[in-house]
Design an enzyme around this catalytic site. Structure first.
Site, PDB file in Angstrom:
ATOM      1  N   CYS A 167       0.836  -1.192   0.000  1.00  0.00           N
ATOM      2  CA  CYS A 167       0.000   0.000   0.000  1.00  0.00           C
ATOM      3  C   CYS A 167       0.876   1.250   0.000  1.00  0.00           C
ATOM      4  O   CYS A 167       1.927   1.268   0.625  1.00  0.00           O
ATOM      5  CB  CYS A 167      -0.885  -0.017   1.247  1.00  0.00           C
ATOM      6  N   GLU A 207      -0.286  -4.697  -4.970  1.00  0.00           N
ATOM      7  CA  GLU A 207      -1.502  -5.325  -4.481  1.00  0.00           C
ATOM      8  C   GLU A 207      -2.676  -4.779  -5.282  1.00  0.00           C
ATOM      9  O   GLU A 207      -2.776  -3.580  -5.516  1.00  0.00           O
ATOM     10  CB  GLU A 207      -1.671  -5.010  -2.996  1.00  0.00           C
TER      11      GLU A 207
END
Length: 167
Positions: free
Chosen positions: A13, A47
């Site tokens: 992230c 991700e």
């Protein structure tokens, strides 16, 4: 940075505060994660799903990294450069390489295989679009000991992708 990911993620992230956006810090973090992946000799991907800003940042980074890889003397001397070769050079997953080269308009699917169609002039011209602002990672200054996992268990290791990968 994810030390080990079953899905092949190299970065989980990114958060760039609004006052620091559009200054290249997000791309710096992305580039840093890929430099660490190179030291691990693994391919990686972010991700998923990506946010809209994440998509823009990653696509821009991937485009610059791939175009720079296509400009290296080793790449220019080769008659044929495979997607696996690009993955070994950049540590970018092949799916992301195909997506980015398709976005750049320099890959075609011919006879059951992907072919990169780009002259050095085209690569140079496209690279001008992606030479962004902000800090760049100096890979030779990174001192980091990666986590090595048994190649048989690590499906994202470059050695599992290209058995003849040289250091």
């Amino acid at each position: 940075k994810e030390k080990f990911s079953e899905q092949g993620y190299n970065l989980a992230c990114i958060l760039t505060l609004p006052s620091y956006q559009r200054k290249g810090y997000g791309k710096f973090i992305i580039e840093f994660s890929y430099e660490l992946s190179k030291k691990e000799k693994r391919v990686g991907s972010p991700e998923k799903p990506l946010s809209d800003l994440g998509q823009v940042s990653y696509r821009s980074f991937w485009a610059r990294a791939l175009l720079e890889a296509l400009q290296t003397p080793a790449a220019l001397q080769q008659d044929k450069l495979s997607l696996i070769d690009l993955a070994c050079i950049t540590s970018i997953k092949i799916e992301d390489i195909i997506l980015t080269l398709n976005y750049l308009g320099i890959i075609k699917y011919v006879g059951g295989q992907h072919c990169i169609y780009a002259t050095p002039e085209i690569v140079t011209e496209k690279l001008k679009q992606f030479s962004g602002r902000g800090p760049r990672v100096k890979a030779d200054l990174i001192h980091w000991a990666p986590l090595f996992v048994d190649v048989k268990k690590d499906k994202w290791a470059l050695k599992s992708k290209a058995h003849d990968f040289q250091q």
